[in-house]
Design a protein around this motif. Structure first.
Motif, PDB file in Angstrom:
ATOM      1  N   SER A   1      46.473 -31.146  32.228  1.00 51.39           N
ATOM      2  CA  SER A   1      46.073 -30.500  30.979  1.00 51.39           C
ATOM      3  C   SER A   1      46.980 -29.351  30.552  1.00 51.39           C
ATOM      4  CB  SER A   1      44.637 -29.981  31.093  1.00 51.39           C
ATOM      5  OG  SER A   1      44.523 -29.063  32.167  1.00 51.39           O
ATOM      6  N   ASP A   2      47.900 -28.915  31.408  1.00 47.71           N
ATOM      7  CA  ASP A   2      48.858 -27.871  30.996  1.00 47.71           C
ATOM      8  C   ASP A   2      50.252 -28.455  30.755  1.00 47.71           C
ATOM      9  OD1 ASP A   2      49.216 -28.465  33.655  1.00 47.71           O
ATOM     10  OD2 ASP A   2      49.458 -26.392  34.317  1.00 47.71           O
ATOM     11  N   ASP A   3      50.361 -29.776  30.768  1.00 44.28           N
ATOM     12  CA  ASP A   3      51.645 -30.433  30.509  1.00 44.28           C
ATOM     13  C   ASP A   3      51.653 -31.042  29.114  1.00 44.28           C
ATOM     14  OD1 ASP A   3      52.169 -29.782  33.120  1.00 44.28           O
ATOM     15  OD2 ASP A   3      51.792 -31.790  33.909  1.00 44.28           O
ATOM     16  N   ARG A   4      52.755 -31.678  28.765  1.00 46.83           N
ATOM     17  CA  ARG A   4      52.811 -32.373  27.476  1.00 46.83           C
ATOM     18  C   ARG A   4      53.733 -33.581  27.585  1.00 46.83           C
ATOM     19  NH1 ARG A   4      56.315 -27.744  25.957  1.00 46.83           N
ATOM     20  NH2 ARG A   4      58.379 -28.558  25.352  1.00 46.83           N
ATOM     21  N   LEU A   5      53.630 -34.466  26.601  1.00 47.06           N
ATOM     22  CA  LEU A   5      54.430 -35.684  26.571  1.00 47.06           C
ATOM     23  C   LEU A   5      55.455 -35.639  25.450  1.00 47.06           C
ATOM     24  CD1 LEU A   5      51.708 -38.461  26.985  1.00 47.06           C
ATOM     25  CD2 LEU A   5      53.029 -37.333  28.768  1.00 47.06           C
ATOM     26  N   SER A   6      56.560 -36.314  25.674  1.00 49.63           N
ATOM     27  CA  SER A   6      57.485 -36.583  24.588  1.00 49.63           C
ATOM     28  C   SER A   6      56.821 -37.568  23.637  1.00 49.63           C
ATOM     29  CB  SER A   6      58.780 -37.173  25.145  1.00 49.63           C
ATOM     30  OG  SER A   6      59.619 -37.610  24.111  1.00 49.63           O
TER      31      SER A   6
ATOM     32  N   ASP B   1      35.795 -21.392  30.139  1.00 52.15           N
ATOM     33  CA  ASP B   1      36.583 -20.815  29.049  1.00 52.15           C
ATOM     34  C   ASP B   1      36.357 -21.639  27.788  1.00 52.15           C
ATOM     35  OD1 ASP B   1      37.964 -23.131  29.580  1.00 52.15           O
ATOM     36  OD2 ASP B   1      39.850 -22.164  30.131  1.00 52.15           O
ATOM     37  N   ALA B   2      37.329 -21.661  26.887  1.00 55.50           N
ATOM     38  CA  ALA B   2      37.179 -22.352  25.602  1.00 55.50           C
ATOM     39  C   ALA B   2      37.557 -23.826  25.664  1.00 55.50           C
ATOM     40  CB  ALA B   2      38.022 -21.642  24.541  1.00 55.50           C
ATOM     41  N   SER B   3      37.770 -24.367  26.853  1.00 51.99           N
ATOM     42  CA  SER B   3      38.201 -25.760  26.972  1.00 51.99           C
ATOM     43  C   SER B   3      37.221 -26.727  26.321  1.00 51.99           C
ATOM     44  CB  SER B   3      38.388 -26.130  28.454  1.00 51.99           C
ATOM     45  OG  SER B   3      39.423 -25.387  29.046  1.00 51.99           O
ATOM     46  N   GLU B   4      35.933 -26.518  26.556  1.00 46.87           N
ATOM     47  CA  GLU B   4      34.936 -27.422  25.984  1.00 46.87           C
ATOM     48  C   GLU B   4      34.985 -27.402  24.463  1.00 46.87           C
ATOM     49  OE1 GLU B   4      30.113 -28.322  25.953  1.00 46.87           O
ATOM     50  OE2 GLU B   4      30.913 -26.642  27.131  1.00 46.87           O
TER      51      GLU B   4
ATOM     52  N   VAL C   1      42.835 -37.236  31.397  1.00 46.76           N
ATOM     53  CA  VAL C   1      43.223 -35.825  31.419  1.00 46.76           C
ATOM     54  C   VAL C   1      42.118 -35.004  32.081  1.00 46.76           C
ATOM     55  CG1 VAL C   1      44.055 -33.865  30.065  1.00 46.76           C
ATOM     56  CG2 VAL C   1      44.415 -36.210  29.221  1.00 46.76           C
ATOM     57  N   PRO C   2      42.257 -34.643  33.364  1.00 45.22           N
ATOM     58  CA  PRO C   2      41.277 -33.750  34.005  1.00 45.22           C
ATOM     59  C   PRO C   2      41.430 -32.330  33.443  1.00 45.22           C
ATOM     60  CG  PRO C   2      42.623 -34.923  35.626  1.00 45.22           C
ATOM     61  CD  PRO C   2      43.296 -35.077  34.306  1.00 45.22           C
ATOM     62  N   ILE C   3      40.297 -31.685  33.218  1.00 44.84           N
ATOM     63  CA  ILE C   3      40.317 -30.368  32.583  1.00 44.84           C
ATOM     64  C   ILE C   3      39.433 -29.406  33.358  1.00 44.84           C
ATOM     65  CG2 ILE C   3      39.664 -29.070  30.505  1.00 44.84           C
ATOM     66  CD1 ILE C   3      40.297 -31.684  28.940  1.00 44.84           C
ATOM     67  N   TYR C   4      40.014 -28.253  33.705  1.00 47.05           N
ATOM     68  CA  TYR C   4      39.232 -27.177  34.293  1.00 47.05           C
ATOM     69  C   TYR C   4      39.927 -25.859  33.972  1.00 47.05           C
ATOM     70  CZ  TYR C   4      36.781 -24.140  37.511  1.00 47.05           C
ATOM     71  OH  TYR C   4      36.058 -23.112  38.035  1.00 47.05           O
ATOM     72  N   GLN C   5      39.250 -25.027  33.213  1.00 42.54           N
ATOM     73  CA  GLN C   5      39.817 -23.731  32.805  1.00 42.54           C
ATOM     74  C   GLN C   5      41.220 -23.922  32.219  1.00 42.54           C
ATOM     75  OE1 GLN C   5      36.735 -22.359  33.140  1.00 42.54           O
ATOM     76  NE2 GLN C   5      37.631 -20.446  33.872  1.00 42.54           N
ATOM     77  N   SER C   6      41.336 -24.829  31.272  1.00 40.79           N
ATOM     78  CA  SER C   6      42.641 -25.265  30.777  1.00 40.79           C
ATOM     79  C   SER C   6      43.035 -24.658  29.437  1.00 40.79           C
ATOM     80  CB  SER C   6      42.650 -26.799  30.650  1.00 40.79           C
ATOM     81  OG  SER C   6      42.348 -27.410  31.878  1.00 40.79           O
ATOM     82  N   GLU C   7      42.307 -23.670  28.985  1.00 37.17           N
ATOM     83  CA  GLU C   7      42.487 -23.144  27.631  1.00 37.17           C
ATOM     84  C   GLU C   7      43.922 -22.762  27.257  1.00 37.17           C
ATOM     85  OE1 GLU C   7      40.866 -19.417  24.860  1.00 37.17           O
ATOM     86  OE2 GLU C   7      40.037 -19.758  26.856  1.00 37.17           O
ATOM     87  N   PRO C   8      44.686 -22.068  28.107  1.00 39.69           N
ATOM     88  CA  PRO C   8      45.990 -21.559  27.664  1.00 39.69           C
ATOM     89  C   PRO C   8      46.945 -22.604  27.093  1.00 39.69           C
ATOM     90  CG  PRO C   8      45.366 -20.517  29.725  1.00 39.69           C
ATOM     91  CD  PRO C   8      44.361 -21.618  29.479  1.00 39.69           C
ATOM     92  N   PHE C   9      46.984 -23.809  27.684  1.00 34.93           N
ATOM     93  CA  PHE C   9      47.963 -24.808  27.258  1.00 34.93           C
ATOM     94  C   PHE C   9      47.320 -26.091  26.757  1.00 34.93           C
ATOM     95  CE2 PHE C   9      49.980 -22.288  30.681  1.00 34.93           C
ATOM     96  CZ  PHE C   9      51.016 -21.719  29.949  1.00 34.93           C
ATOM     97  N   LEU C  10      46.003 -26.119  26.637  1.00 34.32           N
ATOM     98  CA  LEU C  10      45.308 -27.372  26.330  1.00 34.32           C
ATOM     99  C   LEU C  10      45.641 -27.896  24.941  1.00 34.32           C
ATOM    100  CD1 LEU C  10      43.346 -29.526  27.220  1.00 34.32           C
ATOM    101  CD2 LEU C  10      41.447 -28.061  26.487  1.00 34.32           C
TER     102      LEU C  10
ATOM    103  N   VAL D   1      42.404 -41.235  24.705  1.00 32.95           N
ATOM    104  CA  VAL D   1      42.605 -40.086  25.585  1.00 32.95           C
ATOM    105  C   VAL D   1      41.234 -39.648  26.100  1.00 32.95           C
ATOM    106  CG1 VAL D   1      43.477 -37.743  25.802  1.00 32.95           C
ATOM    107  CG2 VAL D   1      44.634 -39.358  24.269  1.00 32.95           C
ATOM    108  N   LEU D   2      41.028 -39.772  27.402  1.00 31.88           N
ATOM    109  CA  LEU D   2      39.771 -39.369  28.025  1.00 31.88           C
ATOM    110  C   LEU D   2      39.902 -37.934  28.514  1.00 31.88           C
ATOM    111  CD1 LEU D   2      39.031 -42.581  30.135  1.00 31.88           C
ATOM    112  CD2 LEU D   2      38.257 -42.038  27.828  1.00 31.88           C
ATOM    113  N   LEU D   3      39.128 -37.040  27.930  1.00 30.54           N
ATOM    114  CA  LEU D   3      39.119 -35.629  28.298  1.00 30.54           C
ATOM    115  C   LEU D   3      37.928 -35.382  29.209  1.00 30.54           C
ATOM    116  CD1 LEU D   3      39.765 -34.202  24.711  1.00 30.54           C
ATOM    117  CD2 LEU D   3      41.466 -34.761  26.460  1.00 30.54           C
ATOM    118  N   LEU D   4      38.190 -35.099  30.483  1.00 32.81           N
ATOM    119  CA  LEU D   4      37.120 -34.953  31.474  1.00 32.81           C
ATOM    120  C   LEU D   4      37.066 -33.510  31.954  1.00 32.81           C
ATOM    121  CD1 LEU D   4      38.767 -37.958  32.337  1.00 32.81           C
ATOM    122  CD2 LEU D   4      36.417 -38.179  33.124  1.00 32.81           C
ATOM    123  N   ASP D   5      36.095 -32.766  31.455  1.00 31.99           N
ATOM    124  CA  ASP D   5      35.938 -31.347  31.778  1.00 31.99           C
ATOM    125  C   ASP D   5      34.841 -31.189  32.826  1.00 31.99           C
ATOM    126  OD1 ASP D   5      35.113 -28.640  31.822  1.00 31.99           O
ATOM    127  OD2 ASP D   5      36.012 -28.308  29.864  1.00 31.99           O
ATOM    128  N   PHE D   6      35.202 -30.598  33.960  1.00 29.33           N
ATOM    129  CA  PHE D   6      34.232 -30.389  35.022  1.00 29.33           C
ATOM    130  C   PHE D   6      34.027 -28.892  35.255  1.00 29.33           C
ATOM    131  CE2 PHE D   6      34.637 -34.786  35.504  1.00 29.33           C
ATOM    132  CZ  PHE D   6      33.632 -35.248  36.337  1.00 29.33           C
TER     133      PHE D   6
END
Length: 296
Positions: free
Chosen positions: A94-99, A45-48, A9-18, A36-41
């Protein structure tokens, strides 16, 4: 217990839907072990903070990797592939979701049929969820699916990497990585490489992934979208030419309707009107000619 599946899961400024994304990954009804590998570059915002909390509360599932510099989504995914411990790999935005049954439906198929790739259908998330374009049940080798990409005017096989499971050994043994010189549509050449190497691929039309299509992407009307997509197509074309010259001639020997339609779709040509629409059509025609040459 061995890790069966690694989600990257690549993450950058992903707060709204993370949180929504991570909750869906945590809620999977899968009985085997997955990570689940959370990779914040470089998020500011509050993603970290969100990622740190999920790793602390669920250390058996989440692993958080933080870097101060944003190297882009391709480099982020490539790093995730280095860290992944699972026999299978899946990519999630990071703004999507899974069933909740994403893995319980796809993983047994991977194991039972010894697949290299399995792909599910998806929903488009906007004001409401609606079915996306991958509405087929189909099995074959990877090259069969490449041929379908170039012949199917209804675009029922898409080149996104999300919503799929990949055999990790397929990626490692063939040294498949995301191109770091593309700013967008980096999925396409990566997926071309996967299909060229894959012996057994299966598409399942059941929608198991929820892709968030932002209002910004829907209303984008600049030729930059078309040019970016063209660069990705050209990189994919070059990969095919180097790997399989006979397939290259089959796919690129003449203009294909599917490519025209796909370029038009991704540049949102159909929502344009008047002079803007005419100009966009001309740009699309030029793009296709650069791939296939002019029609004789």
């Amino acid at each position: 217990m061995d890790v069966r599946v690694s989600f990257i899961v690549p993450i950058y400024q992903s707060e709204p839907f993370l949180v929504e994304c991570l909750d869906s990954l945590l809620a999977l009804d899968f009985q085997e072990r997955y990570e689940v590998l959370l990779l914040d570059f470089g998020s500011q915002d509050a993603s970290e903070r969100i990622c740190t909390r999920y790793e602390r509360e669920h250390p058996d599932v989440f692993r958080f990797i933080r870097c101060e510099t944003n190297y882009g989504v391709s480099a982020t995914r490539n790093l995730g592939l280095l860290w992944a411990r699972g026999k299978y790999v899946s990519f999630v935005d990071s703004d999507d979701r899974l069933s909740k049954d994403f893995l319980s439906r796809l993983y047994p198929l991977m194991v039972k049929e010894d697949l290299d790739i399995v792909s599910a259908g998806y929903y488009l998330l906007g004001k409401r969820a609606r079915r996306g374009y991958s509405r087929i049940n189909r099995s074959g080798d990877g090259k069969d699916f490449l041929r379908r990409l170039y012949k199917d005017p209804l675009l029922k096989t898409r080149t996104f990497v999300w919503g799929k499971l990949f055999k990790a050994s397929l990626l490692k043994e063939n040294r498949i990585q995301f191109p770091t010189d593309l700013l967008s549509f980096e999925d396409l050449p990566f997926y071309y490489q996967c299909l060229l190497a894959a012996k057994k691929v299966r598409y399942v039309k059941t929608p198991l992934y929820y892709y968030r299509q932002s209002s910004a992407s829907l209303t984008k009307r600049t030729r930059g979208v078309l040019e970016s997509h063209l660069l990705a197509f050209e990189k994919g074309r070059d990969i095919i030419q180097k790997t399989d010259p006979s397939l290259f001639q089959e796919l690129f020997g003449k203009k294909r309707l599917a490519i025209t339609l796909q370029l038009r779709y991704d540049s949102h040509l159909d929502i344009r009107k008047g002079k803007e629409r005419a100009e966009a059509k001309r740009e699309c025609r030029k793009a296709v000619e650069s791939l296939f040459g002019k029609e004789k």
